[in-house]
Design an enzyme around this catalytic site. Sequence first.
Site, PDB file in Angstrom:
ATOM      1  N   TYR A  42     -93.606 -57.134  -6.073  1.00 21.44           N
ATOM      2  CA  TYR A  42     -94.830 -57.447  -6.821  1.00 21.44           C
ATOM      3  C   TYR A  42     -94.670 -58.800  -7.505  1.00 21.44           C
ATOM      4  CZ  TYR A  42     -96.700 -52.703  -6.224  1.00 21.44           C
ATOM      5  OH  TYR A  42     -97.201 -51.531  -5.690  1.00 21.44           O
ATOM      6  N   GLU A  43     -95.790 -59.497  -7.646  1.00 17.60           N
ATOM      7  CA  GLU A  43     -95.775 -60.862  -8.179  1.00 17.60           C
ATOM      8  C   GLU A  43     -95.164 -60.941  -9.576  1.00 17.60           C
ATOM      9  OE1 GLU A  43     -99.039 -64.431  -9.034  1.00 17.60           O
ATOM     10  OE2 GLU A  43     -99.544 -62.789  -7.674  1.00 17.60           O
ATOM     11  N   SER A  44     -95.212 -59.852 -10.319  1.00 17.15           N
ATOM     12  CA  SER A  44     -94.685 -59.850 -11.684  1.00 17.15           C
ATOM     13  C   SER A  44     -93.170 -59.963 -11.733  1.00 17.15           C
ATOM     14  CB  SER A  44     -95.124 -58.574 -12.404  1.00 17.15           C
ATOM     15  OG  SER A  44     -94.768 -57.431 -11.636  1.00 17.15           O
TER      16      SER A  44
END
Length: 244
Positions: A42-44
């Site tokens: 995930y981008e986070s």
Amino acid sequence: MMTVAAARALTDGMTCFVGIGLPSAAANLARATHAPNLVLVYESGTIGAKPGRLPLSIGDGILAQTADAVISVPEIFNYWLQPGRIDVGFLGAAQIDKYGNINTTVVGDYGHPSVRLPGAGGAPEIAASCKEVIVIVRQSRRTFVEKVDFVTSVGYGAGPGDRERLGLRGRGPRQVITDLGVLTPDPRTCEFTMTALFPGVAAGTVRERTGWDVAIAVAPQVLPPPSAAELAALRELTASPPAR
């Protein structure tokens, strides 16, 4: 049907760059069924997340709690995405054209748009650098246009050779999954062709909801409906979390 079709496109052991919404549902469904070793990024900054329910956002704590590692956002892009270490990335679109170019920036003239859209986020990097891209979007003439008003994320540009000319690492979009079926790029022209339909969808409906003279395979595959196991896993993922 869209979620299940996207999940089936993922194979065990892949590294998948996941967004919230249908992409997250599809990736987690694949991991819960036929691809238990699918690595969700995930981008986070979470790598190898294994949520038991669908996360509410990329900042949902369940992703960090179940991840193999949590790193910084710049490291996700600089070390994982840009060097081509991600096998598949998911994208959505406000507009998409016959060459898979995506617009999430403006509708109309850039200087005086009729609609200003959310913007690029990490989508241009995903489109450029993932080994392949899957686009998930509902099919309508407003979305499926002859030419996008603004190229936010490059598909195949104006046709064969454009990705190579631009120096893009990834192969580009390999599937566009809609609420009617699946489009794939023609190997010669790179123009997207409807190659698979959901049960009960007619070719005429595809043409009515596409803003260009879309090619349809002579004998398009009819995609099988979700299995009982797929439905059960999806319902478990989308069930409300227990009250605290």
